[in-house]
Design a protein around this motif. Sequence first.
Motif, PDB file in Angstrom:
ATOM      1  N   GLY A  52       0.822  -1.201   0.000  1.00  0.00           N
ATOM      2  CA  GLY A  52       0.000   0.000   0.000  1.00  0.00           C
ATOM      3  C   GLY A  52       0.856   1.252   0.000  1.00  0.00           C
ATOM      4  O   GLY A  52       2.085   1.186   0.039  1.00  0.00           O
ATOM      5  N   HIS A  53       0.196   2.407  -0.047  1.00  0.00           N
ATOM      6  CA  HIS A  53       0.932   3.674  -0.005  1.00  0.00           C
ATOM      7  C   HIS A  53       0.078   4.754   0.642  1.00  0.00           C
ATOM      8  O   HIS A  53      -1.143   4.641   0.713  1.00  0.00           O
ATOM      9  CB  HIS A  53       1.381   4.101  -1.410  1.00  0.00           C
ATOM     10  N   GLU A  54       0.765   5.781   1.086  1.00  0.00           N
ATOM     11  CA  GLU A  54       0.102   6.938   1.683  1.00  0.00           C
ATOM     12  C   GLU A  54      -0.139   7.993   0.611  1.00  0.00           C
ATOM     13  O   GLU A  54       0.576   8.042  -0.400  1.00  0.00           O
ATOM     14  CB  GLU A  54       0.960   7.524   2.808  1.00  0.00           C
ATOM     15  N   LYS A  55      -1.113   8.835   0.830  1.00  0.00           N
ATOM     16  CA  LYS A  55      -1.418   9.928  -0.085  1.00  0.00           C
ATOM     17  C   LYS A  55      -0.177  10.818  -0.225  1.00  0.00           C
ATOM     18  O   LYS A  55       0.462  11.175   0.766  1.00  0.00           O
ATOM     19  CB  LYS A  55      -2.590  10.747   0.451  1.00  0.00           C
ATOM     20  N   GLY A  56       0.193  11.115  -1.464  1.00  0.00           N
ATOM     21  CA  GLY A  56       1.319  12.010  -1.717  1.00  0.00           C
ATOM     22  C   GLY A  56       2.689  11.361  -1.628  1.00  0.00           C
ATOM     23  O   GLY A  56       3.703  12.042  -1.733  1.00  0.00           O
ATOM     24  N   SER A  57       2.749  10.048  -1.456  1.00  0.00           N
ATOM     25  CA  SER A  57       4.050   9.390  -1.306  1.00  0.00           C
ATOM     26  C   SER A  57       4.823   9.355  -2.616  1.00  0.00           C
ATOM     27  O   SER A  57       6.040   9.205  -2.621  1.00  0.00           O
ATOM     28  CB  SER A  57       3.889   7.987  -0.738  1.00  0.00           C
ATOM     29  N   GLU A 117       8.147 -10.757  10.387  1.00  0.00           N
ATOM     30  CA  GLU A 117       7.676  -9.853  11.442  1.00  0.00           C
ATOM     31  C   GLU A 117       6.153  -9.739  11.504  1.00  0.00           C
ATOM     32  O   GLU A 117       5.619  -9.244  12.494  1.00  0.00           O
ATOM     33  CB  GLU A 117       8.277  -8.459  11.240  1.00  0.00           C
ATOM     34  N   GLN A 118       5.475 -10.115  10.414  1.00  0.00           N
ATOM     35  CA  GLN A 118       4.025  -9.925  10.290  1.00  0.00           C
ATOM     36  C   GLN A 118       3.651  -8.452  10.501  1.00  0.00           C
ATOM     37  O   GLN A 118       2.611  -8.122  11.077  1.00  0.00           O
ATOM     38  CB  GLN A 118       3.250 -10.814  11.277  1.00  0.00           C
ATOM     39  N   GLN A 119       4.546  -7.583  10.017  1.00  0.00           N
ATOM     40  CA  GLN A 119       4.287  -6.151  10.069  1.00  0.00           C
ATOM     41  C   GLN A 119       5.085  -5.454   8.964  1.00  0.00           C
ATOM     42  O   GLN A 119       6.062  -5.994   8.464  1.00  0.00           O
ATOM     43  CB  GLN A 119       4.619  -5.572  11.440  1.00  0.00           C
ATOM     44  N   PHE A 120       4.639  -4.249   8.596  1.00  0.00           N
ATOM     45  CA  PHE A 120       5.260  -3.497   7.508  1.00  0.00           C
ATOM     46  C   PHE A 120       4.773  -2.061   7.597  1.00  0.00           C
ATOM     47  O   PHE A 120       3.893  -1.740   8.400  1.00  0.00           O
ATOM     48  CB  PHE A 120       4.885  -4.107   6.150  1.00  0.00           C
ATOM     49  N   THR A 121       5.320  -1.204   6.759  1.00  0.00           N
ATOM     50  CA  THR A 121       4.817   0.161   6.619  1.00  0.00           C
ATOM     51  C   THR A 121       4.425   0.361   5.157  1.00  0.00           C
ATOM     52  O   THR A 121       5.007  -0.235   4.255  1.00  0.00           O
ATOM     53  CB  THR A 121       5.876   1.219   6.999  1.00  0.00           C
ATOM     54  N   ARG A 122       3.429   1.194   4.948  1.00  0.00           N
ATOM     55  CA  ARG A 122       3.044   1.534   3.583  1.00  0.00           C
ATOM     56  C   ARG A 122       4.141   2.388   2.959  1.00  0.00           C
ATOM     57  O   ARG A 122       4.888   3.061   3.668  1.00  0.00           O
ATOM     58  CB  ARG A 122       1.735   2.326   3.573  1.00  0.00           C
ATOM     59  N   VAL A 123       4.197   2.402   1.631  1.00  0.00           N
ATOM     60  CA  VAL A 123       5.139   3.270   0.931  1.00  0.00           C
ATOM     61  C   VAL A 123       4.822   4.716   1.316  1.00  0.00           C
ATOM     62  O   VAL A 123       3.671   5.137   1.248  1.00  0.00           O
ATOM     63  CB  VAL A 123       5.036   3.084  -0.602  1.00  0.00           C
ATOM     64  N   GLY A 124       5.828   5.436   1.768  1.00  0.00           N
ATOM     65  CA  GLY A 124       5.641   6.821   2.185  1.00  0.00           C
ATOM     66  C   GLY A 124       5.073   6.973   3.579  1.00  0.00           C
ATOM     67  O   GLY A 124       4.839   8.089   4.038  1.00  0.00           O
ATOM     68  N   THR A 134       4.909   6.003   7.934  1.00  0.00           N
ATOM     69  CA  THR A 134       5.770   5.791   9.093  1.00  0.00           C
ATOM     70  C   THR A 134       5.131   4.859  10.115  1.00  0.00           C
ATOM     71  O   THR A 134       5.823   4.329  10.969  1.00  0.00           O
ATOM     72  CB  THR A 134       6.092   7.140   9.782  1.00  0.00           C
ATOM     73  N   LYS A 135       3.828   4.659   9.993  1.00  0.00           N
ATOM     74  CA  LYS A 135       3.106   3.826  10.941  1.00  0.00           C
ATOM     75  C   LYS A 135       3.353   2.350  10.633  1.00  0.00           C
ATOM     76  O   LYS A 135       3.187   1.899   9.496  1.00  0.00           O
ATOM     77  CB  LYS A 135       1.616   4.125  10.884  1.00  0.00           C
ATOM     78  N   LEU A 136       3.750   1.598  11.647  1.00  0.00           N
ATOM     79  CA  LEU A 136       3.969   0.163  11.507  1.00  0.00           C
ATOM     80  C   LEU A 136       2.621  -0.546  11.566  1.00  0.00           C
ATOM     81  O   LEU A 136       1.879  -0.400  12.537  1.00  0.00           O
ATOM     82  CB  LEU A 136       4.884  -0.320  12.632  1.00  0.00           C
ATOM     83  N   LEU A 137       2.275  -1.290  10.531  1.00  0.00           N
ATOM     84  CA  LEU A 137       1.000  -1.999  10.462  1.00  0.00           C
ATOM     85  C   LEU A 137       1.238  -3.480  10.717  1.00  0.00           C
ATOM     86  O   LEU A 137       2.135  -4.084  10.137  1.00  0.00           O
ATOM     87  CB  LEU A 137       0.374  -1.811   9.083  1.00  0.00           C
ATOM     88  N   LYS A 138       0.433  -4.064  11.586  1.00  0.00           N
ATOM     89  CA  LYS A 138       0.547  -5.488  11.905  1.00  0.00           C
ATOM     90  C   LYS A 138      -0.568  -6.249  11.215  1.00  0.00           C
ATOM     91  O   LYS A 138      -1.707  -5.791  11.182  1.00  0.00           O
ATOM     92  CB  LYS A 138       0.488  -5.704  13.416  1.00  0.00           C
TER      93      LYS A 138
END
Length: 189
Positions: free
Chosen positions: A109-114, A156-163, A165-169
């Motif tokens: 996934g990605h964040e708006k404006g990334s 890790e069963q976690q990642f961050t979206r492109v752009g 900073t929030k770690l998503l599990k």
Amino acid sequence: LVELATHATIALTNSRQHEQIVRSRHQVASQAAAGVQLLGECRAIQQLQQAIERVAQTDLAVLVLGENGTGKELVARAIHMESARANRPFVAVNCAAIPETLIESELFGHEKGSFSGATSMKRGQFEQADSGTLFLDEIADMSLNTQAKVLRALQEQQFTRVGGTKLLKVDVRVLAASNKNLLKEIEKG
């Protein structure tokens, strides 16, 4: 009392609708499971069915190998439908069909404006498959950099979206497939 009765009526209606949705979901899952069938009685098909039954009861990642057109996705769907995750999402991604510049955004996934063109936040395939199964077809066609990021997300069963900073599990079982002889590919470097 009239206002309380109004709220109680709404709550009962919502509860009935929720039960109906759950029943419908189970019915659709059962119909989908019936559609995932390996046909044949030869020894090889019987061994494959036994292997599917064995791995379906675990939560391990599975790599399905085979030539194009041999039913790797069918095997992955059968594993999913026989697992405890059968009523949860099954998300299939053809890694060979996604351009290298977009695959990380597609998976995570990605964040708006990334990046230019990212006009809104987008959930990736890992998020969409949360609590279910993610099938990565032709995984060997990903770049080594992307493979490393996927491996990290698996571990890790976690990642961050492109752009982001929030770690998503997430709780995702990954099934992967390749038509390449991976041992030969490793030997080639």
